[in-house]
Write a protein that holds these residues in place. Sequence first.
Motif: not given
Length: 306
Positions: A117-119, A135-144, A164-166, A178-188
Amino acid sequence: SAGSNLVGHVPIDGSSTVYPITEAVAEEFRRIHPRVRVEVSFSGTGGGFKKFCAAETVINNASRTIKGAEVQLAKDNKIEFLELPVAYDGLTVVINKENAFVDHLSVAELHKIWKPGSTVTNWNMVRDGFPDLPLKLYAPGTDSGTFDYFTKAINGKEQSCRSEGITFSEDDNVLVGGVAGEKGGLGFFGYAYYAENQSRLRAVPIKVGGSEPVAPSLATINDGTYSPLSRPIFIYVAKAAASKPGVKEFVEFYLESASSLVEQVGYVKLPSAVYAAVRKRFEDLVVGSMFADPVAAKKTLMDLYN
């Protein structure tokens, strides 16, 4: 040696985090035993366990321990398994190389960003003083398994996360890009993918409570000070296949060569006493998970294996 005459088939799937280690081991092994067909794929820890529990593979790479539902599925399908830790990983939070304003993030700030629910959609919503930057978020898939581990460590419960927004992907190279190409990128993702892409990304030091922020490194992952995102990673081996020629030799070779190959691909090797205990566990064909009881789940590998 009989090596060159050894034949067999070793189908492997599972975690993309463990994949670079297993693939490195497989490459070395194929040189010695070219007639053994070792096939390594990645569909995420959870996706891999589905195949493993259906006897479609004999080894599953796993960046977390096996879950209760997976243990039950294995039991239903009469699959006994051996759980073998092979390395430590530090799950690494990364930002764009041009992001100069983030010096660290606290677990509380990560929770604020990733909780259900984070906005939070802009860096200025994360901390006062951060700039107005989407803020652009990148994450491993939910099976990960990495997704499971991160959500449990940061949000208190596996799979508990905003939707939302991932951008999700099981391919860590997609997340890197994704993170390398997006100035506001954040991932793990796992430390090895960060180590390989340090020229393109920055790792974020993590702050827990009132302690000093700690950046992931081979040293801080190894001694556990990089918290709460350090974890052991595993291979699970089907007991029925463990004595088959090809599979047996592959796993023995894996455990013998892990300490040198693990660091080559950017992970942290386990203490040699732990590798020795893990080799013995494989030799003795000890089945089941050491982490089934909640008390064990909180212990270090050194404690568990001594």
